[in-house]
Design a protein around this motif. Structure first.
Motif, mmCIF file in Angstrom:
data_model
loop_
_atom_site.group_PDB
_atom_site.id
_atom_site.type_symbol
_atom_site.label_atom_id
_atom_site.label_comp_id
_atom_site.label_asym_id
_atom_site.label_seq_id
_atom_site.Cartn_x
_atom_site.Cartn_y
_atom_site.Cartn_z
ATOM 1 N N TRP A 1 3.247 11.716 38.730
ATOM 2 C CA TRP A 1 3.996 12.078 39.942
ATOM 3 C C TRP A 1 4.405 13.547 39.904
ATOM 4 O O TRP A 1 4.270 14.279 40.869
ATOM 5 C CB TRP A 1 5.231 11.185 40.039
ATOM 6 C CG TRP A 1 6.242 11.671 41.045
ATOM 7 C CD1 TRP A 1 6.220 11.502 42.390
ATOM 8 C CD2 TRP A 1 7.434 12.424 40.745
ATOM 9 N NE1 TRP A 1 7.315 12.104 42.965
ATOM 10 C CE2 TRP A 1 8.081 12.663 41.975
ATOM 11 C CE3 TRP A 1 8.000 12.892 39.575
ATOM 12 C CZ2 TRP A 1 9.269 13.375 42.056
ATOM 13 C CZ3 TRP A 1 9.192 13.589 39.652
ATOM 14 C CH2 TRP A 1 9.820 13.831 40.874
ATOM 15 N N ASN B 1 1.422 15.970 40.384
ATOM 16 C CA ASN B 1 0.732 15.906 41.665
ATOM 17 C C ASN B 1 1.621 16.192 42.872
ATOM 18 O O ASN B 1 1.141 16.240 43.995
ATOM 19 C CB ASN B 1 0.093 14.532 41.850
ATOM 20 C CG ASN B 1 -1.042 14.313 40.883
ATOM 21 O OD1 ASN B 1 -1.735 15.251 40.526
ATOM 22 N ND2 ASN B 1 -1.227 13.083 40.451
ATOM 23 N N ARG B 2 2.924 16.354 42.665
ATOM 24 C CA ARG B 2 3.789 16.595 43.819
ATOM 25 C C ARG B 2 3.485 17.974 44.418
ATOM 26 O O ARG B 2 3.015 18.883 43.718
ATOM 27 C CB ARG B 2 5.258 16.488 43.421
ATOM 28 C CG ARG B 2 5.685 17.486 42.364
ATOM 29 C CD ARG B 2 7.138 17.310 41.995
ATOM 30 N NE ARG B 2 7.460 18.122 40.839
ATOM 31 C CZ ARG B 2 8.698 18.446 40.504
ATOM 32 N NH1 ARG B 2 9.704 18.020 41.221
ATOM 33 N NH2 ARG B 2 8.927 19.193 39.433
ATOM 34 N N ALA C 1 -3.340 11.330 43.601
ATOM 35 C CA ALA C 1 -3.103 12.272 44.693
ATOM 36 C C ALA C 1 -4.413 12.710 45.335
ATOM 37 O O ALA C 1 -5.374 13.042 44.645
ATOM 38 C CB ALA C 1 -2.342 13.487 44.167
#
Length: 468
Positions: free
Chosen positions: A459, A462-463, A407
């Motif tokens: 995921w 880092n969203r 990210a």
């Protein structure tokens, strides 16, 4: 004169031995000579064994022969063995036929001739265009990689890459010892000849937040997310949590090191203000035992060799909770007794966080030769990941997931093109959803695929906050 007289004497002794014990043997048969030499060597080994003729002692004596001359060997050639080297003769001398007989010439040479090690070594003795052409090819296909300090995880990863990827003239990986993530960023930007480096993901965010660098994300690309590096906080047992370190003396490695950056980042996000000391963690252990410092922070891939050797009931690993303020930069992780049997009990898991290590490079344009070198590295490295994930290479290779995004970073175009060729975008793999009740630990629960689970963790961590 002395050498030849001893050679003649050795020949006469051998001839007398053959005449007495094997009179029907041909003295022109080389096997008769070699058998005699082997028998002499066995006599030497048994003599050294004395009264202990056990297999262990026989092997011990046979594997410790050093500089042993034997009759009927070419003068200058000696027997040498070692614990891992069971070849007794590794020397030779050249001979040539003169039309009437064979004659020896030149010195005794090692069986491992330095001149035959590689083509690049031979160029030292060559002149003219052949040397220049090979030198140009070697330089064109050498990729220099900035790693970390001696014995660090980064340095070991760089060594593994060189061991697996070096292919003579086609590609050579040249690991360079560095001083940590911030210094690696500077080296990639400023040092001539540095093609890539291992950098922490949180380093760019740190540099931006401190206003040390502008537009830095446009100058950097990542080739692949490599592995996670766990935050180790070693302290006396009276230190039960990170909050207990507020105002205490805490060792955070040297300035510009990877640990230094992550430690400062984490303490700031947790609102903790310790007194920071800039000492290498492994060198501060004695200070910790004496009470001159209150904790040591080391952010590296587990297990750390020096920490694995600690046997002190007063010391333990302080848990680092996965607070909301840490979740946009770090991943959840943990330590078990398998990692540090002397610091963690069999029934315990110590929570911590992990920083992501990234193989990074300068954002070269596609028409630049440095771009070509990085593409060469990608084309050679990516197909070899499975091999690097096997022993004897560093266990952290098992965490590499080539398709995992990082990210806030842009992937190197040559790496993305390789992934597109081998994992077409029309069939993307969505991040897996863990079973109900699965805790967010660094290790996947039984039955959950390891690499995919790591991609899910990344995921999730880092969203955007709005989606949480």
């Amino acid at each position: 004169m002395i050498r030849w007289s001893s050679t003649i004497r050795a020949y006469r002794d051998w001839a007398a031995f053959v005449d007495r014990y094997i009179p029907n043997a041909s003295k022109a048969n080389s096997l008769v000579v070699s058998s005699y030499v082997l028998a002499k060597m066995m006599v030497e080994v048994l003599t050294r064994c004395g009264d202990d003729l056990s297999r262990e002692n026989v092997m011990r004596q046979a594997s410790s022969l050093k500089g042993l001359p034997l009759p009927m060997l070419v003068p200058g050639i000696v027997i040498d063995t070692g614990a891992r080297d069971h070849a007794p003769i590794e020397q030779m001398r050249m001979i040539r036929y003169t039309g009437e007989r064979w004659e020896q010439f030149g010195p005794v040479r090692s069986g491992v001739d330095a001149g035959s090690v590689s083509e690049s070594f031979k160029t030292i003795f060559h002149y003219g265009t052949a040397k220049r052409d090979l030198a140009n090819k070697l330089n064109a296909n050498t990729v220099s990689l900035m790693t970390g300090s001696f014995s660090s995880t980064y340095a070991q990863i760089g060594s593994d890459l060189a061991s697996v990827l070096d292919d003579g003239e086609n590609l050579r990986v040249l690991p360079v010892l560095g001083r940590g993530s911030v210094q690696a960023v500077a080296d990639i930007l400023l040092l001539r000849g540095v093609d890539a480096g291992i950098v922490r993901k949180d380093t760019l965010a740190y540099l931006e937040r401190k206003d040390f660098a502008s537009n830095i994300r446009n100058q950097f690309v990542y080739v692949a997310k490599l592995f996670n590096e766990e935050m180790h906080v070693l302290a006396p047992r009276k230190v039960r949590s990170m909050k207990d370190l507020d105002g205490r003396a805490v060792v955070v490695d040297l300035p510009d090191s990877s640990t230094f950056v992550t430690a400062i980042n984490v303490f700031e996000r947790l609102g903790i203000k310790p007194h920071l000391l800039y000492i290498e963690p492994r060198l501060a252990l004695d200070l910790l035992r004496k009470g001159e410092v209150d904790a040591i922070v080391a952010v590296e891939g587990k297990p750390l060799q020096w920490m694995s050797q600690i046997r002190d009931e007063n010391l333990h690993l302080v848990p680092v909770e996965y607070k909301q303020s840490l979740q946009d930069e770090y991943l959840p992780a943990g330590f078990s007794s398998a990692d540090y049997p002397n610091l963690v009990s069999d029934t315990e898991v110590v929570d911590t966080i992990a920083a992501e290590a990234v193989l990074a490079a300068y954002n070269w344009p596609a028409n630049n030769d440095r771009y070509r070198r990085l593409s060469l590295l990608v084309d050679t490295l990516f197909p070899q990941i499975a091999r690097l994930q096997q022993p004897p290479f560093h266990p952290k290779w098992a965490e590499v997931a080539l398709r995992a995004p990082v990210a806030g970073w842009t992937r190197f175009q040559g790496a993305q093109q390789w992934l597109d060729r081998n994992f077409p975008r029309e069939s993307p793999v969505p991040p897996p959803v863990p079973p109900a009740g699965v805790s967010m630990e660094s290790r996947p629960p039984p039955g959950v695929d390891g690499p995919l689970y790591r991609e899910f963790l990344q995921w999730r961590a880092n969203r955007p906050r709005a989606n949480r």
